[in-house]
Design an enzyme around this catalytic site. Structure first.
Site, PDB file in Angstrom:
ATOM      1  N   GLU A 124       0.839  -1.205   0.000  1.00  0.00           N
ATOM      2  CA  GLU A 124       0.000   0.000   0.000  1.00  0.00           C
ATOM      3  C   GLU A 124       0.870   1.250   0.000  1.00  0.00           C
ATOM      4  O   GLU A 124       1.820   1.383   0.776  1.00  0.00           O
ATOM      5  CB  GLU A 124      -0.987   0.034   1.162  1.00  0.00           C
ATOM      6  N   ASP A 135      -7.320  -0.434  -3.030  1.00  0.00           N
ATOM      7  CA  ASP A 135      -8.386   0.575  -3.082  1.00  0.00           C
ATOM      8  C   ASP A 135      -9.293   0.377  -4.296  1.00  0.00           C
ATOM      9  O   ASP A 135     -10.006   1.284  -4.702  1.00  0.00           O
ATOM     10  CB  ASP A 135      -7.782   1.986  -3.098  1.00  0.00           C
TER      11      ASP A 135
END
Length: 485
Positions: A372, A448
């Protein structure tokens, strides 16, 4: 889940893959044609175990007349309970467990076998059951007539086999033997446990929107592509579910919207066309998961996947020639709300030639870790020279992590061993030590729901605990022996 190194086996528990076979004396004499006979043999194997729980595989051999449905019963001797079961239906009343067949495995011919597996709880000792009964007949290894015959002949001089043929070892059996059991196992091409005979994936055809589960040709075998071809003939088919073979229910379905909305109704991502990634495994036709941009699968509510800084491992078999620089073709651990929750909230395999966040030697593609807000090829945030461009037609990609330690490995899924491209401390960027993994599973997308990538997925697993290189090398040997072509 305990943090740190992989759990050690509990003292006194049955060793992984050690098998108890319940047998008795030789067969009774030849029976009259009018006298139906019942007899059975059961193999019970503990395949994995962890504090408070275990997994087991059970194989039934029918030594009597053919049966069209079956019911197996046994008593647990130390308070164990079944929590999940596949290839059958179960009930438990106190110590007694009853397992019955499902629609596709009710018939067992004379000398035939069927198998099922389950996960259970165990507190302290975990003794194997003392006896089993099939349709009310105790399994002793012999045959008992259900109606008395009027005459018999002398017993045969050669006793029947006392054990069934050994089950094939598949990747998740190897991980379990290495004390890092699979907690998710996904494949549209083959079974990832030697005894697995449940569904691998589900397809939905466009002509009438009906669905069909596709399973292996045999326990532990290659997918039944002919069943898909027959079901999808003359119309289109989409892959709607990729089942979890571990028994933990961590199946993958159409990814929902998150930080980015997908192109399908409601902001969901597209489903993969079931026919765009044909392959062969061991000479049998199979299909992979062809991810075009906009396609994605996800499970935000999982069971047993690593969270926080807990250790885990994962591998994926990919098409090393099908990639792009879009974000992000991933398989692994992600956020449970489909949004970017900050550094260290993911730990997933990435494959492609995106250079925005990180890259290795050459022009790509590279195996990297999506942690991430960064695709990492090593300890540095951007360039790491030891991570090579790698583009085998069938590619093994590995990422694994534990507290302040992680690694990238890879190799040719058709031949040879694995190379280690990085093995060291977490990236030298704030937010990645300790990790803050959330435990969702993604395929073909970013955490996401970024869905600009392309790639092809054939199989992959996630483990509890940090696998050893030796365990992964054994898994790689199994992969190359599987015969992807």
């Amino acid at each position: 889940m305990k943090r740190g190194k992989a759990w050690r086996r509990l003292p006194g528990l049955v060793a992984a893959l050690a098998t108890l076979v319940l047998v008795g004396g030789g067969l009774v004499g030849t029976r009259l044609a009018t006298a139906a006979a019942a007899g059975c043999q059961v193999s019970y194997a503990v395949s994995s175990q962890w504090p408070g729980g275990f997994g087991a595989n059970v194989t039934i051999t029918n030594l009597g007349d053919p049966v069209t449905s079956w019911r197996l019963t046994w008593d647990f001797g130390a308070g164990q309970t079944v929590t999940q079961l596949w290839n059958g239906s179960y009930t438990q009343s106190g110590a007694q467990v009853t397992v019955t067949n499902v629609s596709y495995n009710g018939s067992i011919p004379t000398g035939g076998t069927t198998s099922f597996g389950f996960n259970g709880t165990a507190n302290g000792s975990n003794p194997v059951p003392a006896s089993f009964a099939l349709n009310g007949t105790t399994c002793t290894g012999g045959v008992t007539p259900t109606t008395p015959p009027t005459s018999t002949t002398p017993p045969p001089t050669t006793a029947p086999p006392t054990t069934p043929p050994p089950a094939t070892q598949q990747p998740c059996d190897i991980y379990a033997a290495g004390s890092t059991p699979c907690v998710a196992a996904h494949s549209t091409t083959r079974a990832l446990y030697g005894a697995y005979n449940g569904p691998l994936y589900q397809v939905r055809r466009g002509s009438d929107n009906t669905t069909r589960d596709i399973g292996p040709l045999a326990p532990g075998g290659v997918a039944n592509a002919a069943a898909q071809d027959s079901f999808c003939a003359g119309t289109t088919c989409l892959i709607t579910i990729i089942y979890d073979q571990s028994g933990r229910g961590n199946k993958l379905t159409q990814a929902p919207p998150g930080g980015f909305s997908g192109p399908a109704p409601g902001g969901y991502d597209n489903l993969a066309d079931a026919t765009l990634a044909p392959t062969t495994v061991g000479g049998h036709k199979a299909y992979g998961v062809y991810v075009a941009p906009g396609t994605g699968y996800r499970n935000n509510s999982t069971n047993g996947i690593a969270k926080g800084d807990q250790p885990e491992g994962m591998y994926a078999i990919l098409d090393g020639t099908h990639y792009n620089g879009g974000c992000c073709f991933d398989y692994g651990n992600a956020e449970t709300n489909s949004r970017d929750n900050g550094n260290g909230t993911m730990e997933a395999i990435y494959f492609g030639n995106n250079k925005v966040w990180g890259y290795g030697a050459g022009n790509g593609p590279w195996i990297m870790a999506d942690l991430e807000n960064g695709l990492f090829s090593g300890v540095n945030q951007k360039y790491n020279a030891n991570d090579p461009s790698i583009s085998h037609r069938y590619l093994t990609a590995i990422v694994k992590g534990e507290p302040n330690h992680w690694a990238i490995r890879g190799g040719n899924a058709q031949s040879g061993g694995l190379s280690t491209f990085y093995n060291g401390v977490r990236p030298n960027v704030p937010g990645y030590n300790p990790m803050k993994k959330e435990g969702a599973i993604i395929l073909g997308i970013g955490g996401d729901n970024s869905h600009g990538a392309r790639g092809t997925f054939y199989e992959g697993v996630m483990t509890s605990g940090y696998p050893s290189d030796a365990t992964e090398n054994a898994v790689q040997a199994n992969i190359t022996a599987a015969g992807y072509r």
